[in-house]
Structure formats: C-alpha cells, structure tokens
Scaffold this active site. Structure first.
Site, PDB file in Angstrom:
ATOM      1  N   ARG A   1      -7.608 -19.611  -6.536  1.00 46.78           N
ATOM      2  CA  ARG A   1      -8.531 -18.879  -7.329  1.00 46.78           C
ATOM      3  C   ARG A   1      -8.166 -18.703  -8.817  1.00 46.78           C
ATOM      4  O   ARG A   1      -6.922 -17.924  -9.051  1.00 46.78           O
ATOM      5  CB  ARG A   1      -8.901 -17.388  -6.716  1.00 46.78           C
ATOM      6  CG  ARG A   1      -8.992 -17.602  -4.975  1.00 46.78           C
ATOM      7  CD  ARG A   1     -10.505 -17.908  -4.783  1.00 46.78           C
ATOM      8  NE  ARG A   1     -10.460 -18.019  -3.445  1.00 46.78           N
ATOM      9  CZ  ARG A   1     -10.996 -17.297  -2.538  1.00 46.78           C
ATOM     10  NH1 ARG A   1     -10.751 -15.819  -2.855  1.00 46.78           N
ATOM     11  NH2 ARG A   1     -10.902 -17.626  -1.208  1.00 46.78           N
TER      12      ARG A   1
ATOM     13  N   ARG B   1      -3.482  -9.879  -4.734  1.00 47.19           N
ATOM     14  CA  ARG B   1      -4.407 -10.778  -5.346  1.00 47.19           C
ATOM     15  C   ARG B   1      -3.599 -11.834  -6.188  1.00 47.19           C
ATOM     16  O   ARG B   1      -2.846 -11.655  -7.096  1.00 47.19           O
ATOM     17  CB  ARG B   1      -5.119 -10.047  -6.364  1.00 47.19           C
ATOM     18  CG  ARG B   1      -6.243  -9.335  -5.857  1.00 47.19           C
ATOM     19  CD  ARG B   1      -7.468  -8.989  -7.073  1.00 47.19           C
ATOM     20  NE  ARG B   1      -8.355  -8.050  -6.169  1.00 47.19           N
ATOM     21  CZ  ARG B   1      -9.502  -8.181  -5.699  1.00 47.19           C
ATOM     22  NH1 ARG B   1      -9.823  -9.585  -5.258  1.00 47.19           N
ATOM     23  NH2 ARG B   1     -10.396  -7.379  -5.173  1.00 47.19           N
TER      24      ARG B   1
ATOM     25  N   GLU C   1      -9.091  -5.666   2.261  1.00 49.48           N
ATOM     26  CA  GLU C   1      -9.654  -6.661   3.068  1.00 49.48           C
ATOM     27  C   GLU C   1      -8.677  -7.717   3.325  1.00 49.48           C
ATOM     28  O   GLU C   1      -7.707  -8.313   2.664  1.00 49.48           O
ATOM     29  CB  GLU C   1     -10.795  -7.215   2.161  1.00 49.48           C
ATOM     30  CG  GLU C   1     -11.585  -8.198   2.808  1.00 49.48           C
ATOM     31  CD  GLU C   1     -12.399  -8.967   1.683  1.00 49.48           C
ATOM     32  OE1 GLU C   1     -12.940 -10.195   2.172  1.00 49.48           O
ATOM     33  OE2 GLU C   1     -12.678  -8.548   0.840  1.00 49.48           O
TER      34      GLU C   1
ATOM     35  N   SER D   1     -13.145 -11.965   6.623  1.00 52.76           N
ATOM     36  CA  SER D   1     -14.688 -11.877   6.500  1.00 52.76           C
ATOM     37  C   SER D   1     -15.169 -12.901   7.330  1.00 52.76           C
ATOM     38  O   SER D   1     -14.512 -14.018   7.467  1.00 52.76           O
ATOM     39  CB  SER D   1     -15.019 -11.745   5.048  1.00 52.76           C
ATOM     40  OG  SER D   1     -15.102 -13.047   4.408  1.00 52.76           O
TER      41      SER D   1
ATOM     42  N   ARG E   1      -2.264 -11.513   2.509  1.00 55.40           N
ATOM     43  CA  ARG E   1      -2.622 -10.338   3.005  1.00 55.40           C
ATOM     44  C   ARG E   1      -2.283  -9.793   4.345  1.00 55.40           C
ATOM     45  O   ARG E   1      -2.098  -8.708   4.610  1.00 55.40           O
ATOM     46  CB  ARG E   1      -4.113 -10.194   2.767  1.00 55.40           C
ATOM     47  CG  ARG E   1      -4.546 -10.221   1.174  1.00 55.40           C
ATOM     48  CD  ARG E   1      -5.960  -9.651   0.946  1.00 55.40           C
ATOM     49  NE  ARG E   1      -6.284  -9.886  -0.605  1.00 55.40           N
ATOM     50  CZ  ARG E   1      -7.595  -9.472  -0.946  1.00 55.40           C
ATOM     51  NH1 ARG E   1      -8.485  -9.059  -0.303  1.00 55.40           N
ATOM     52  NH2 ARG E   1      -7.780  -9.577  -2.222  1.00 55.40           N
TER      53      ARG E   1
END
Length: 418
Positions: free
Chosen positions: A244, A259, A331, A334, A375
């Site tokens: 990313r 992040r 988070e 998902s 995470r």
C-alpha cells in the site's frame, strides 16, 4: 446505488458517453459497409472513386472520435461503484451496525489501565526493529525478528491450515499483477485522489503493479474463464504480500505496525453463482469469528455503512479487535460480497447446468481477510501482555513456534538493535 462515497461519478455523463459511442459505432459500421460496396463498383468510374475517398475521410474522423469517446467512457465508467445490499446502513462509518461482540473490554482494561502498546512490548521482546527499517526502506516499514518473525509465520500457517480444513484450496499468489487486473477488481484510484498502488516500471509495454491484497491475483486466477455451475462455489485461501503506497495520515495510527506499506496477508476468496454468494459471505464471516475466538481476542463484528464500502463491495463486514495499548478498537479483518462487479470486468462466467436464455452468466466473487499479520500481532501483544513485560502465546499458535513456548519473555541480553 445508495449514498456511496463516490461523489465524482456522474451517471448521466456516463450515459451520454455510452450513447455517443453507440452512435459513432453504428455510423462507422454503415460507412464501412458503403466503402465496401463502392469498392466493388469503382473500377475506373471517377465519381465513385471520389465518393470512396470522401467516405474514407469520414471513416478516419469517426475512428478518431470513437477511440476518444471509448477512452473517456472507460475512465468514467470504471469509477462507478457496485450497488449496495438493501440492509446495509446508510451514511458514514459512525453508522456501522454492531452485530456481535466477543470478549469483555472492561476485563482487559482492569489492571492494565497503564498497559504498554505493541511497539514498546515488541521492542523489549526483541521482535521489532523500526529504526533500521526506516534507514533501509523509509517510514512505515519494519523488520520482524526473533519470535516476531516466527509469530508471523505461525499466524500464516494457522490461517492456511484452518481454511484448508474447511475445504479451501491453498494458493501462494504472485505479488506483481497486471494493472488492468487490479483495476478490474475495483482498486483504481478515485478521481482526485492519490493512488495507493505501487506501479512497477517494466522493460516492455506491460503495465504492472504490486498487489495491494491477495484478493487481486486470486480473482485474476479466474479471469476470462468459463466455469461449470456444478463446480461452484470455488473456495481458495491465498497467501501473499500486500503493498500500500499510502499508509495513512499523521497521528497515532502511523506508529508501529498499524498502518504500513508492506505486510503479509492470508485471504479467503470464492467464486460462486448469484444464488450462492450471500451464504458464502456468511460462511467467511463465521470462519473469521472462529479464528479470532480461538486466538482469544476481544473483537466485534460490524455491518459497514454505505460510505465505508469500497467500489466493489455490495456488502461488507468488518471485524475490529480491542487493542488495550491503543485504548481503542482497531480493524483486523473484513469480508465482502462483490456480486458480479469484478466478474464483469474480468470476464468470469459460468455455464448453467440447466439451459436458460443465456449460454453463460456472470459469477459472483466474495473475499475476506483471514489474517492481516501486523494488526493481529498488535492485538495479540497488547491483549496477552503481562505486568512483567512478557506476553502469553495463544494456544493455537504454540505448535507453529520453535520450542512451542506458552509465553514470550524479554531476552536476558538485548539484541534488538542487531
């Protein structure tokens, strides 16, 4: 398409471009037919030759106009997001619907009101080196070392084994993909926004990029294929590295592993019929909940609202773990039903078992994060930290670690800077 956060999309303009493209195409087809007819009659007739030259000029102009219209149409149409499930909450992230909470936040915060965050814990345990990573690669990169490295591989093996036990086909995915495949999955940047994609400059004309998630090469594995309905759903679990370019804005979320620009990820992916996709989405969610419960995390499941859905998602569930060091939910996973959004762009079809008015139909695609390693490491370190700075290891991970330790303690000799 209800209340999506894609305000730059003008559906009426897309419709006008489509109509213009169709008019140009039909006109071009007619002119080519006339040219072919005249070519058979031309011989030495000066008048017919002149007509043919005039039509040739018109064809050239229309071809230029058609190419420009198709380019603009593609650029605009690719920004149009998927439709949304009627039960999805409307509005921003604050409107997310909490479906379930597992564990007790108050119990975690009890005697740990002054608990350490994952950076302090991992550094003392000799598991993390951010300083040298910044020198080597820049900010938002990291070295995992010692049991930090083994904790990553343990999480990957645990997630792959869990999915394989439920019938998923294990796949190691390529990290470099053709950019049109990424765009076909809905990962193109929105108009006016910076891209999160790392583009690769190859020696040939291929447009290549680093995959932002294994979902992209897993979807690409089915691109241009026609499957048999009896084979569906296909369930895959893929391991790959995610890249990313934009790791987030300033603030506490950029600290440590929350992040980052590069991380390991185990992804669930399925290709199904339209009738199967809702059930597969719930199946993915159940697998995720089972894994995080076995890891002993405190987590909650959210039905995400319209403004938080990515371009491809028809419905999306997020799972957030309570991270005591951050004193906040974060988070960790998902899962999304993308219906036929990706399948139409990638031409993923199936042949119905029973004949219909169409020979083939578009598949549905479903994706879900099994383990996003950094995470989950944050959640484990902060959840299972002890007052002496040691960290308990979830039982389901112990067999994947060298020596099968039940607790990780700071080394007697500090070698964290090595």
């Amino acid at each position: 398409m209800l209340n999506r956060n894609h305000r730059s999309v003008d559906a009426s303009h897309v419709k006008s471009l489509y109509d213009r493209r169709l008019d140009n195409y039909n006109a071009l087809s007619n002119l080519r037919a006339q040219r072919n007819l005249l070519s058979k009659r031309a011989k030495n007739d000066p008048e017919i030759i002149q007509q043919a030259k005039h039509i040739k000029e018109q064809i050239k102009q229309l071809e230029t106009s058609l190419a420009a219209t198709e380019t603009e149409l593609l650029q605009c149409a690719i920004q149009i997001p998927n439709d949304t499930h009627p039960d999805v909450p409307l509005g921003p992230e604050s409107n997310a619907r909490v479906l379930k909470t597992v564990g007790n936040v108050d119990a975690l915060m009890g005697e740990k009101n002054a608990c350490q965050d994952h950076v302090a814990l991992a550094t003392k345990l000799g598991m993390l080196d951010l300083e040298q990573a910044a020198i080597v690669s820049g900010s938002s990169f990291y070295y995992l070392q010692g049991y930090g490295a083994f904790l990553e591989t343990a999480l990957i093996q645990y997630a792959m084994d869990k999915a394989a036990s439920k019938g998923f086909l294990g796949v190691i995915t390529p990290d470099i993909v053709r950019t049109p495949i990424a765009y076909g999955c809905g990962f193109q940047p929105r108009a006016g926004e910076s891209s999160q994609i790392y583009h690769v400059h190859a020696h040939d004309d291929d447009a290549l990029c680093l995959a932002g998630t294994a979902e992209i090469p897993l979807a690409g594995k089915f691109a241009t294929r026609v499957l048999e309905e009896a084979e569906l759903p296909h369930r895959l679990v893929g391991y790959g590295r995610a890249y990313r370019a934009e790791a987030g804005g300033r603030g506490t979320e950029t600290k440590g592993l929350y992040r980052v620009h590069q991380f390991s990820k185990v992804e669930l992916f399925a290709v199904s019929t339209s009738e199967q996709s809702d059930a597969v989405l719930e199946e993915f969610r159940e697998i995720q909940e089972e894994m995080f419960a076995e890891l002993g995390l405190c987590f909650r499941v959210l039905d995400m609202p319209t403004e938080e859905l990515g371009a491809s998602a028809y419905r999306k569930y997020d799972i957030e773990a309570w991270m005591p060091g951050r004193k906040a939910w974060g988070e960790i996973s998902s899962t999304s039903n993308c219906t036929d959004y990706q399948a139409r762009r990638l031409s993923i079809r199936y042949r119905p078992t029973h004949k219909t008015d169409k020979n083939t139909l578009f598949c549905h695609t479903i994706n879900g994060t099994a383990i996003a390693v950094p995470r989950v490491i944050i959640a484990i370190l902060e959840t299972f930290q002890q007052l002496d700075g040691s960290v308990k290891v979830p039982q389901v991970l112990q067999k994947w670690l060298p020596g099968q330790p039940s607790i990780l303690s700071p080394p007697k000799h500090d070698n964290s800077s090595l």
